[in-house]
Write a protein that holds these residues in place. Sequence first.
Motif, PDB file in Angstrom:
ATOM      1  N   ARG A   5      -0.860   7.892  -2.524  1.00 30.65           N
ATOM      2  CA  ARG A   5      -1.420   6.956  -3.696  1.00 30.65           C
ATOM      3  C   ARG A   5      -0.796   5.687  -3.473  1.00 30.65           C
ATOM      4  NH1 ARG A   5      -4.477  10.224  -2.700  1.00 30.65           N
ATOM      5  NH2 ARG A   5      -5.825  11.428  -4.160  1.00 30.65           N
ATOM      6  N   PRO A   6      -1.422   4.494  -3.356  1.00 27.33           N
ATOM      7  CA  PRO A   6      -0.832   3.150  -3.325  1.00 27.33           C
ATOM      8  C   PRO A   6      -0.249   3.081  -4.957  1.00 27.33           C
ATOM      9  CG  PRO A   6      -3.066   3.137  -2.469  1.00 27.33           C
ATOM     10  CD  PRO A   6      -2.962   4.239  -3.009  1.00 27.33           C
ATOM     11  N   HIS A   7       0.736   1.967  -4.942  1.00 24.57           N
ATOM     12  CA  HIS A   7       1.290   1.691  -6.270  1.00 24.57           C
ATOM     13  C   HIS A   7       0.373   0.784  -6.818  1.00 24.57           C
ATOM     14  CE1 HIS A   7       5.040   2.906  -3.965  1.00 24.57           C
ATOM     15  NE2 HIS A   7       5.394   3.411  -5.145  1.00 24.57           N
ATOM     16  N   ASP A   8       0.400   0.699  -8.305  1.00 28.01           N
ATOM     17  CA  ASP A   8      -0.118  -0.179  -9.318  1.00 28.01           C
ATOM     18  C   ASP A   8       0.854  -1.431  -9.391  1.00 28.01           C
ATOM     19  OD1 ASP A   8      -1.597  -1.699 -10.946  1.00 28.01           O
ATOM     20  OD2 ASP A   8      -1.994   0.041 -12.315  1.00 28.01           O
ATOM     21  N   LEU A   9       0.515  -2.472  -8.862  1.00 28.25           N
ATOM     22  CA  LEU A   9       1.553  -3.429  -8.827  1.00 28.25           C
ATOM     23  C   LEU A   9       1.384  -4.620  -9.709  1.00 28.25           C
ATOM     24  CD1 LEU A   9       2.591  -3.759  -5.239  1.00 28.25           C
ATOM     25  CD2 LEU A   9       3.644  -2.491  -6.784  1.00 28.25           C
ATOM     26  N   ARG A  10       0.262  -4.553 -10.685  1.00 27.45           N
ATOM     27  CA  ARG A  10      -0.291  -5.366 -11.737  1.00 27.45           C
ATOM     28  C   ARG A  10       1.045  -5.871 -12.587  1.00 27.45           C
ATOM     29  NH1 ARG A  10      -5.615  -2.527 -13.732  1.00 27.45           N
ATOM     30  NH2 ARG A  10      -4.344  -0.645 -13.706  1.00 27.45           N
TER      31      ARG A  10
END
Length: 334
Positions: free
Chosen positions: A225-230
């Motif tokens: 799963r891609p990281h949430d970089l917000r």
Amino acid sequence: MTRPAARTSADRLARLLNLVPYLLARPGIEIAEAAGDLGVTERQLREDLELLWVCGLPGYGPGDLIDMAFDGDRVTITYDAGIDRPLRLTPDEALALVVALRMLAETPGVANREAVERALAKIENAAGDLVGAPVAVRLPGESQRVQELRAAVERRRALRITYYTAARDESTDRVIDPLRMLMVDGRAYVEAWCRRAEAVRLFRADRIDAVVELDEPAVVPPQARPHDLRQGVFQPSPDLPLITLRIGRGERWITEYYPCERVEVDGDHWRVSLRVTDLDWARRFVLGLGPDVTVLAPVELATQVRAQATAALEAYATPGGLGLPGGRGDVPVG
């Protein structure tokens, strides 16, 4: 509770641009129905309508701003400030938009680059010779390595890389299956499944010392799963070590640059607690600060800092200890 679609400024701008033509096509629509169609709460929609009241044409006086009428829980646009008219761009506006779209198309991590390129082609076709001047777009942090990585990601190829990990001050060889390229705070990253760690990892492009494109496709496991970089690249979690420092005025910048869990005023000093990737990184971090810093916790970190600082002082006190003539630390000059 506000839905995720209403959280960011970019999402709100897109929604506002769509809101006026939507309401023009549905005069007298109930706010609840409109909120459901647009995927926001009624409260968020009312806030958007209040913002529209101060939007309009330059001059921003009577007759310039978007206007609407309310009848109970129904709303009707009475003046759209010309938003329904076809867009007419001046040469300077067209060129600025073309440059912006070209930069967006070159930004790593853009989710729908095809849509950007289609919009760019339409504007260039409509503007004709007005935007025919050669314009080179180069992003901050762009390099040959970034271009090489982006090409490999687009070709969906596995990569063998030599990567420098600053937190452990070591280089390792890894095989990765790239997911996407990202640009965060002016730095380029490749997000990939790391076969060595058996997990999704972020690799800074400027810390990749060598890269070889393998003759095999990238195979990303279904659980990746891609990281949430917000919230940024480094996201502290309770399982990471917590350190506490007592800092002077000259080191208060730490609280602005790093996410801190707690900041307490202690006279002229501050007590700062923050999570770190590991204590080796924390040791180097503390040693790089000024003299007005004290490690309060954990004891292990304080011991490591004291030991390395003492060793450094002894090296300065010993002739030849820092590579000066007369000691085993001599450095040959060729």
